[in-house]
Design a protein around this motif. Structure first.
Motif, PDB file in Angstrom:
ATOM      1  N   ALA A  66      49.146  40.128  32.518  1.00  0.00           N
ATOM      2  CA  ALA A  66      49.449  41.514  32.897  1.00  0.00           C
ATOM      3  C   ALA A  66      48.279  42.139  33.660  1.00  0.00           C
ATOM      4  CB  ALA A  66      49.778  42.339  31.656  1.00  0.00           C
ATOM      5  N   ASP A  67      47.064  41.871  33.218  1.00  0.00           N
ATOM      6  CA  ASP A  67      45.884  42.404  33.914  1.00  0.00           C
ATOM      7  C   ASP A  67      45.782  41.864  35.338  1.00  0.00           C
ATOM      8  OD1 ASP A  67      45.232  43.867  31.693  1.00  0.00           O
ATOM      9  OD2 ASP A  67      43.541  42.596  31.097  1.00  0.00           O
ATOM     10  N   ALA A  68      46.317  40.664  35.557  1.00  0.00           N
ATOM     11  CA  ALA A  68      46.283  40.049  36.886  1.00  0.00           C
ATOM     12  C   ALA A  68      47.533  40.408  37.697  1.00  0.00           C
ATOM     13  CB  ALA A  68      46.171  38.531  36.756  1.00  0.00           C
ATOM     14  N   ASP A  69      48.367  41.304  37.176  1.00  0.00           N
ATOM     15  CA  ASP A  69      49.607  41.724  37.846  1.00  0.00           C
ATOM     16  C   ASP A  69      50.576  40.568  38.090  1.00  0.00           C
ATOM     17  OD1 ASP A  69      48.902  44.444  37.928  1.00  0.00           O
ATOM     18  OD2 ASP A  69      47.698  44.104  39.721  1.00  0.00           O
ATOM     19  N   VAL A  70      50.576  39.619  37.193  1.00  0.00           N
ATOM     20  CA  VAL A  70      51.490  38.477  37.276  1.00  0.00           C
ATOM     21  C   VAL A  70      52.751  38.773  36.459  1.00  0.00           C
ATOM     22  CG1 VAL A  70      51.730  36.017  36.717  1.00  0.00           C
ATOM     23  CG2 VAL A  70      49.601  36.867  37.690  1.00  0.00           C
ATOM     24  N   VAL A  71      52.612  39.590  35.415  1.00  0.00           N
ATOM     25  CA  VAL A  71      53.747  40.037  34.618  1.00  0.00           C
ATOM     26  C   VAL A  71      53.668  41.551  34.455  1.00  0.00           C
ATOM     27  CG1 VAL A  71      53.924  37.861  33.325  1.00  0.00           C
ATOM     28  CG2 VAL A  71      52.630  39.760  32.360  1.00  0.00           C
ATOM     29  N   THR A  72      54.828  42.152  34.197  1.00  0.00           N
ATOM     30  CA  THR A  72      54.877  43.568  33.836  1.00  0.00           C
ATOM     31  C   THR A  72      55.320  43.654  32.390  1.00  0.00           C
ATOM     32  OG1 THR A  72      57.180  43.800  34.547  1.00  0.00           O
ATOM     33  CG2 THR A  72      55.471  44.335  36.162  1.00  0.00           C
ATOM     34  N   ARG A  73      55.022  44.780  31.785  1.00  0.00           N
ATOM     35  CA  ARG A  73      55.462  44.996  30.403  1.00  0.00           C
ATOM     36  C   ARG A  73      56.124  46.362  30.308  1.00  0.00           C
ATOM     37  NH1 ARG A  73      49.514  44.079  28.181  1.00  0.00           N
ATOM     38  NH2 ARG A  73      48.470  45.198  29.809  1.00  0.00           N
ATOM     39  N   HIS A  74      57.164  46.432  29.505  1.00  0.00           N
ATOM     40  CA  HIS A  74      57.799  47.720  29.243  1.00  0.00           C
ATOM     41  C   HIS A  74      58.266  47.749  27.792  1.00  0.00           C
ATOM     42  CE1 HIS A  74      61.248  45.239  30.483  1.00  0.00           C
ATOM     43  NE2 HIS A  74      61.973  46.017  29.720  1.00  0.00           N
ATOM     44  N   ARG A  75      58.138  48.910  27.208  1.00  0.00           N
ATOM     45  CA  ARG A  75      58.454  49.089  25.797  1.00  0.00           C
ATOM     46  C   ARG A  75      59.888  49.585  25.637  1.00  0.00           C
ATOM     47  NH1 ARG A  75      55.719  49.309  21.218  1.00  0.00           N
ATOM     48  NH2 ARG A  75      53.711  49.139  22.267  1.00  0.00           N
ATOM     49  N   VAL A  76      60.584  48.983  24.679  1.00  0.00           N
ATOM     50  CA  VAL A  76      61.905  49.436  24.264  1.00  0.00           C
ATOM     51  C   VAL A  76      61.830  49.567  22.748  1.00  0.00           C
ATOM     52  CG1 VAL A  76      64.369  48.914  24.167  1.00  0.00           C
ATOM     53  CG2 VAL A  76      63.036  48.239  26.187  1.00  0.00           C
ATOM     54  N   GLY A  77      61.749  50.798  22.269  1.00  0.00           N
ATOM     55  CA  GLY A  77      61.561  51.007  20.832  1.00  0.00           C
ATOM     56  C   GLY A  77      60.212  50.445  20.409  1.00  0.00           C
ATOM     57  N   ARG A  78      60.241  49.552  19.440  1.00  0.00           N
ATOM     58  CA  ARG A  78      58.997  48.935  18.957  1.00  0.00           C
ATOM     59  C   ARG A  78      58.667  47.637  19.674  1.00  0.00           C
ATOM     60  NH1 ARG A  78      58.620  48.859  12.577  1.00  0.00           N
ATOM     61  NH2 ARG A  78      56.940  47.529  13.283  1.00  0.00           N
ATOM     62  N   SER A  79      59.569  47.171  20.510  1.00  0.00           N
ATOM     63  CA  SER A  79      59.366  45.894  21.204  1.00  0.00           C
ATOM     64  C   SER A  79      58.782  46.110  22.596  1.00  0.00           C
ATOM     65  CB  SER A  79      60.695  45.150  21.341  1.00  0.00           C
ATOM     66  OG  SER A  79      61.231  44.855  20.071  1.00  0.00           O
ATOM     67  N   VAL A  80      57.948  45.182  23.014  1.00  0.00           N
ATOM     68  CA  VAL A  80      57.409  45.182  24.373  1.00  0.00           C
ATOM     69  C   VAL A  80      57.959  43.949  25.073  1.00  0.00           C
ATOM     70  CG1 VAL A  80      55.341  45.099  25.804  1.00  0.00           C
ATOM     71  CG2 VAL A  80      55.308  46.357  23.641  1.00  0.00           C
TER      72      VAL A  80
END
Length: 105
Positions: A66-80
């Motif tokens: 994620a820091d290298a912008d290779v993946v994105t993360r998004h939260r849905v409730g308690r899950s990322v």
């Protein structure tokens, strides 16, 4: 397998060939394994289950990616949920020997 991502002991994480030490090579293989699992959005636990790794290990790899912008993360409730960016798809294509332009279009 080419080095995927290398975290320097100090300073920012970056997308670079890692040094030839065994620990960096194992980390690179681990990140490549995590990257290959992300055909669609997945959680840390989902990836850990698929790979038989500890969630903490997968979380560390995902943080670097994620820091290298290779993946994105998004939260849905308690899950990322994590998924590949265009950069991630291109990197995965390179690792798989596929056509990079086809992978990101």
């Amino acid at each position: 397998m080419p080095a995927l991502l290398h975290r320097r002991s100090r300073g920012p994480r970056r997308l670079l060939p890692g040094p030839g030490c065994g620990r960096a090579a194992r980390a690179d293989r681990g990140r490549a394994s995590v990257l290959r699992q992300l055909g669609g959005p997945l959680t840390t636990a989902g990836i850990a289950d698929r790979l038989g790794l500890a969630p903490s290990t997968v979380s560390e790899h995902l943080s670097v990616l994620a820091d290298a912008d290779v993946v994105t993360r998004h939260r849905v409730g308690r899950s990322v949920y994590y998924q590949l960016t265009d950069t991630g798809r291109a990197l995965l294509a390179l690792l798989s020997g596929e056509d990079v332009l086809h992978a990101v279009s």
